[in-house]
Scaffold this active site. Structure first.
Site, PDB file in Angstrom:
ATOM      1  N   TYR A 151      -1.315  41.330 -37.062  1.00  0.00           N
ATOM      2  CA  TYR A 151      -0.614  41.179 -35.790  1.00  0.00           C
ATOM      3  C   TYR A 151       0.463  42.254 -35.718  1.00  0.00           C
ATOM      4  O   TYR A 151       1.211  42.453 -36.673  1.00  0.00           O
ATOM      5  CB  TYR A 151       0.019  39.795 -35.695  1.00  0.00           C
ATOM      6  N   ASP A 246       3.078  48.795 -40.512  1.00  0.00           N
ATOM      7  CA  ASP A 246       3.848  47.802 -39.776  1.00  0.00           C
ATOM      8  C   ASP A 246       4.480  46.864 -40.804  1.00  0.00           C
ATOM      9  O   ASP A 246       3.839  45.950 -41.313  1.00  0.00           O
ATOM     10  CB  ASP A 246       2.948  47.032 -38.801  1.00  0.00           C
ATOM     11  N   LYS A 274      12.563  41.816 -37.881  1.00  0.00           N
ATOM     12  CA  LYS A 274      12.881  40.583 -38.609  1.00  0.00           C
ATOM     13  C   LYS A 274      14.104  40.726 -39.524  1.00  0.00           C
ATOM     14  O   LYS A 274      15.220  40.625 -39.038  1.00  0.00           O
ATOM     15  CB  LYS A 274      11.631  40.067 -39.313  1.00  0.00           C
TER      16      LYS A 274
HETATM   17  C1  PLP Z   1       6.684  39.554 -36.011  1.00  0.00           C
HETATM   18  C2  PLP Z   1       5.829  40.760 -36.095  1.00  0.00           C
HETATM   19  C3  PLP Z   1       5.743  41.686 -35.057  1.00  0.00           C
HETATM   20  C4  PLP Z   1       6.375  41.451 -33.717  1.00  0.00           C
HETATM   21  O1  PLP Z   1       7.748  41.361 -33.791  1.00  0.00           O
HETATM   22  P1  PLP Z   1       8.559  40.643 -32.593  1.00  0.00           P
HETATM   23  O2  PLP Z   1       9.981  40.858 -32.947  1.00  0.00           O
HETATM   24  O3  PLP Z   1       8.125  39.203 -32.620  1.00  0.00           O
HETATM   25  O4  PLP Z   1       8.140  41.312 -31.338  1.00  0.00           O
HETATM   26  C5  PLP Z   1       5.028  42.849 -35.263  1.00  0.00           C
HETATM   27  N1  PLP Z   1       4.413  43.083 -36.427  1.00  0.00           N
HETATM   28  C6  PLP Z   1       4.461  42.205 -37.446  1.00  0.00           C
HETATM   29  C7  PLP Z   1       3.772  42.536 -38.730  1.00  0.00           C
HETATM   30  C8  PLP Z   1       5.149  41.011 -37.309  1.00  0.00           C
HETATM   31  O5  PLP Z   1       5.160  40.141 -38.315  1.00  0.00           O
END
Ligand code: PLP
Length: 435
Positions: A151, A246, A274
């Site tokens: 994701y 990511d 995060k």
């Molecule tokens: C949480 C997450 C996102 C999206 O981040 P948001 O702050 O919720 O938009 C993108 N990539 C990864 C791997 C994530 O865990």
């Protein structure tokens, strides 16, 4: 009017959820909070401290989502709260640069050496979306590669699942995403090195970038094999494609230097989020200077944000980054997470429940399956019904796990031995209800 809207007394989770659904679709501002996967009523949280939070009925829970990752130093850490209060008192947002943003950028570049330059944004979705645009702008290519089960936020071209066969382009996983928008997104299997090689052999010269969670945390927890990531690095270099890690979830979570430090691989670009906001909205993308120079105002790739680098959010992030650099922070965090995973496995074994668990840094995965999965397909084979029974038994015992069999879990530095032992105790009883 005010009395009717007061939330200080008489609220229950059920009454709040009913009220929320009148003015908010599904009663929540992010789908997984709605408990649709596990059933039941979401808990409405009123406050949090250290490893705990409390709901509207004053029930206390040991929290294993930590706001889905950010709460790595524990909730309401006094140093973070103080920094936020001091920053707030100086003004909330200026729309002009601040020294805090420089400090934040310097800290990120120091901790993640592959990042030479960085730009701050407000969400992980923005970070990955902007990194993709940058990669496309810098390479003048359109195609991107992503992997099933990873994701990367909810940008249109990333809400894609695999097509029907190898090297077919993806299908949208969300209504509202035109097929035309995802026709440049190639979706491959996670940890399938051979498929990746074939994709590059066929279309390598057209691939702008590969985006990957080097430790996947959005299909439960799934580690990439070193071979998979090293091959990816080699192919991207060979074909002039940009490798984007990511690390919105894994960054500062699996190790101080992120997953890239564990694997010894330098991506060209990295997305962060995060943990770097410490609970307030900060995310970032950064990497090689020669690529980052394509961004406006220097280059032709446009990207902007009214609240990017917000001074209050940056204060929370900077303080969090300072705390996680204290000696033994990660060895302690990893040890606690490992104790949890091992304890849960032992409890399942005692109850004769088929179960496995994995732990990496402050992140863990629970699987109602005989072995730790290595791909999206394997994750999907886990026993979702058993997870749901386990989830509710744990919740009733005051342990809040992610409300889905397909999400990872998070431990904070405040989850001490007593908290872990209480969790494992609860798990013994919860597994017994399944067996
Ligand atoms: C949480 C997450 C996102 C999206 O981040 P948001 O702050 O919720 O938009 C993108 N990539 C990864 C791997 C994530 O865990």
């Amino acid at each position: 009017m005010t009395a009717q809207h007061s939330s200080t007394t008489g609220n229950t989770n059920v009454s709040l959820f009913a009220r929320a659904q009148r003015t908010t679709p599904g009663g929540v501002n992010s789908p997984v909070r709605a408990f649709r996967s596990v059933g039941g009523t979401p808990r409405f949280i009123t406050r949090a401290q250290g490893p705990y939070f409390w709901d509207a009925e004053e029930q206390r829970y040991i929290d294993y989502i930590g706001s889905w990752g950010p709460a790595i130093v524990g909730h309401a850490h006094p140093q973070v709260i103080q920094a936020v209060q001091e920053a707030a008192a100086r003004g909330l947002s200026f729309g002009a640069p601040t020294e805090g943003e420089i400090l934040m950028a310097e800290e990120i570049c120091k901790l993640v050496p592959s990042i030479e330059q960085v730009r701050l944004v407000s969400s992980g979705t923005e970070a990955t979306m902007s990194a993709l645009r940058l990669a496309r702008g810098a390479t003048k290519r359109d195609k991107i590669v992503k992997f099933e089960g990873c994701y990367h936020g909810h940008a249109d071209s990333l809400l894609v699942k695999a097509g029907s066969g190898l090297l077919t382009f993806g299908n949208p996983t969300s209504s509202g995403v035109p097929e035309d928008f995802v026709k440049h997104t190639l979706v491959l299997d996670y940890n399938n090195t051979q498929q990746l090689e074939e994709a590059f052999k066929t279309a390598g010269d057209e691939i702008a970038c590969v985006i990957v969670e080097p430790v996947a945390g959005n299909m439960n927890l799934v580690r990439a094999t070193p071979e998979f990531l090293h091959t990816m690095r080699r192919l991207c270099t060979q074909y002039g494609s940009i490798l984007i890690f990511d690390e919105v979830m894994s960054g500062f979570r699996v190790a101080l230097g992120g997953a890239q430090s564990l694997y010894g691989i330098e991506p060209d670009l990295t997305a962060l989020g995060k943990v770097i906001g410490g609970g307030l909205p900060v995310a970032a993308f950064g990497g090689r200077t020669d690529i980052m120079q394509h961004l406006a105002p220097l280059g032709g790739v446009y990207q902007a944000g009214t609240l990017s680098g917000n001074p209050v959010a940056v204060a929370a992030g900077l303080t969090t980054l300072k705390i996680i650099q204290e000696p033994d922070f990660y060895s302690h965090l990893s040890a606690q997470t490992r104790k949890l995973a091992d304890g849960l496995c032992a409890a399942a074994k005692a109850a004769n429940v088929t179960f496995s668990a994995d732990a990496l840094g402050g992140m863990f995965g629970l699987y109602f399956a005989p072995a730790v999965p290595t791909s999206y397909a394997e994750v999907m084979q886990g026993d979702k019904e058993r997870f749901n029974v386990f989830f509710h038994a744990m919740l009733d015992a005051g342990v809040y796990l992610a409300p889905s069999a397909f999400e990872a879990g998070f431990v904070s530095a405040q989850h001490d031995d007593a908290v872990i032992a209480a969790t494992i105790n609860a798990a013994h009883a919860a597994f017994a209800t399944i067996a």
